[in-house]
Design a protein around this motif. Structure first.
Motif, PDB file in Angstrom:
ATOM      1  N   SER A 222     -91.918  -9.555  -7.273  1.00 22.73           N
ATOM      2  CA  SER A 222     -92.133  -9.151  -8.656  1.00 22.73           C
ATOM      3  C   SER A 222     -90.835  -9.353  -9.442  1.00 22.73           C
ATOM      4  N   VAL A 223     -90.899  -9.054 -10.757  1.00 26.28           N
ATOM      5  CA  VAL A 223     -89.748  -9.178 -11.648  1.00 26.28           C
ATOM      6  C   VAL A 223     -89.523  -7.833 -12.326  1.00 26.28           C
ATOM      7  N   ILE A 224     -88.266  -7.411 -12.400  1.00 25.16           N
ATOM      8  CA  ILE A 224     -87.894  -6.154 -13.053  1.00 25.16           C
ATOM      9  C   ILE A 224     -86.935  -6.482 -14.193  1.00 25.16           C
ATOM     10  N   TYR A 225     -87.205  -5.883 -15.365  1.00 24.41           N
ATOM     11  CA  TYR A 225     -86.386  -6.131 -16.545  1.00 24.41           C
ATOM     12  C   TYR A 225     -85.693  -4.849 -16.979  1.00 24.41           C
ATOM     13  N   SER A 226     -84.562  -5.009 -17.644  1.00 20.47           N
ATOM     14  CA  SER A 226     -83.820  -3.863 -18.159  1.00 20.47           C
ATOM     15  C   SER A 226     -84.615  -3.186 -19.273  1.00 20.47           C
TER      16      SER A 226
END
Length: 364
Positions: free
Chosen positions: A134-138
């Protein structure tokens, strides 16, 4: 479209022409550009319009209302919903959704009858991830993160042997703003990045549970980061000689070997741990109990030795006393007194001093 909206769109036309299709693909979390015939729209939740609309303001509004998806049209309209069939009117090329947002002319916000959709998890302050990738963003991404943020994301993939991390975007300028990756079990900091220490390359962490932590102070904000992770399962090594044995049989054989090796001590510990979790340790109370037992054993041996020496010394002292009684004092002189009218008397008598002039052989 009303006259005010049309006038504003004409004023923004040069910006629309400059905006290229690559911008669409660079925006994180976008699900694509879709047709909107308006009856019903692709997202049937709440709707809001604003002349300061950005991707993140729309996503934030939808996320606060607990909607899964956020969509933007014509640069100023925001739609929210949980519709799994948002593709029902068909998907269109990304260039159809390149109309700029009224609040940020560098962002695409859909088009006329075209809606650009996003996952509402983008830019959340914290979350729980269990997927293998998955991708995690600030927070507030792609907008700049806000002040005083303290966000935690848990990444726990059961059965994973390691997790690969790659910061595809990192923009933190303040040395007091930081991103950390922690061991999910011990909470120990594994890596730390800030305005002075940027991630230079991707890396692996040999755990199945990792915590991502982000902190920002109240000055020098930036756009933040995007982090891609992927979990990898453990590769089992093939061993032909034990291929037909079950795990129970292997454990039994190991235990039997341990018993033969430790038969003299008569103590056997069998500790099993999951390969994906930190190695277990012997409980503290067990170590303390064994230490106490060892100390008591040593004390008992010392006491027994002291008692043995004490009894032996008492016996020697008794024997010496008896010998003294039979032999008398070593420093005594025996005197013999003779009287003609009586028999000879023999008994110990000490010598007189040097000033006594009486003969020791003459009795009174």
């Amino acid at each position: 479209m009303d006259l005010w909206t049309l006038s504003l769109r004409i004023l923004l036309l040069p910006s629309v022409l400059v905006l290229c299709s690559d911008l669409f693909h660079s925006v994180p979390g976008n699900l694509g550009c879709f047709k909107d015939h308006g009856n019903p729209p692709p997202l049937t939740g709440i709707t809001e319009t604003s002349n300061k609309q950005t991707i993140q303001t729309c996503i934030t509004m939808c996320r606060r209302q607990r909607y899964k998806y956020a969509g933007l049209e014509s640069g100023f309209a925001c739609f929210c919903g949980n519709n799994a069939d948002y593709r029902k009117h068909g998907e269109t090329p990304s260039t159809d959704c390149n109309s700029v947002c009224f609040g940020d002319h560098t962002q695409p916000c859909g088009g006329d009858g075209r809606i650009i959709l996003f996952d509402s998890l983008i830019g959340a302050c914290g979350g729980n991830y269990t997927k293998e990738a998955s991708v995690i963003y600030s927070p507030d991404f792609p907008d700049s993160y806000g002040s005083g943020k303290a966000c935690y994301w848990t990444i726990q993939v059961p059965g994973a042997a390691s997790i690969h991390f790659n910061f595809t975007f990192f923009d933190i300028k303040d040395s007091r703003d930081m991103v950390e990756l922690l061991d999910g079990y011990t909470k120990q900091v594994l890596v730390r990045f800030d305005g002075r220490n940027h991630p230079s390359q991707s890396f692996n962490i040999s755990l199945d549970f990792v915590i991502l932590y982000f902190f920002s102070d109240r000055i020098n904000h930036a756009q933040g980061f995007s982090l891609v992770y992927k979990a990898y399962k453990e590769r089992t090594m093939e061993k032909p000689q034990v291929s037909n044995q079950t795990q129970t049989e292997l454990i039994t054989q190991t235990a039997n070997l341990s018993i033969n090796a430790a038969r003299s001590s008569k103590i056997l510990y069998v500790i099993t741990t999951s390969p994906s979790r930190p190695t277990g340790q012997v409980p503290g109370w067990t170590i303390y109990a064994l230490t106490a037992l060892l100390i008591l054993t040593l004390i008992a041996i010392l006491v027994k030795a002291l008692l043995h020496l004490n009894i032996k010394s008492q016996r020697l002292a008794t024997t010496t006393s008896l010998d003294s009684c039979h032999r008398g004092s070593a420093g005594e002189i025996w005197s013999i007194f003779y009287k003609p009218s009586t028999s000879i008397s023999i008994f110990p008598k000490k010598l007189k001093g040097p000033h006594d002039d009486r003969n020791p052989l003459v009795g009174e």
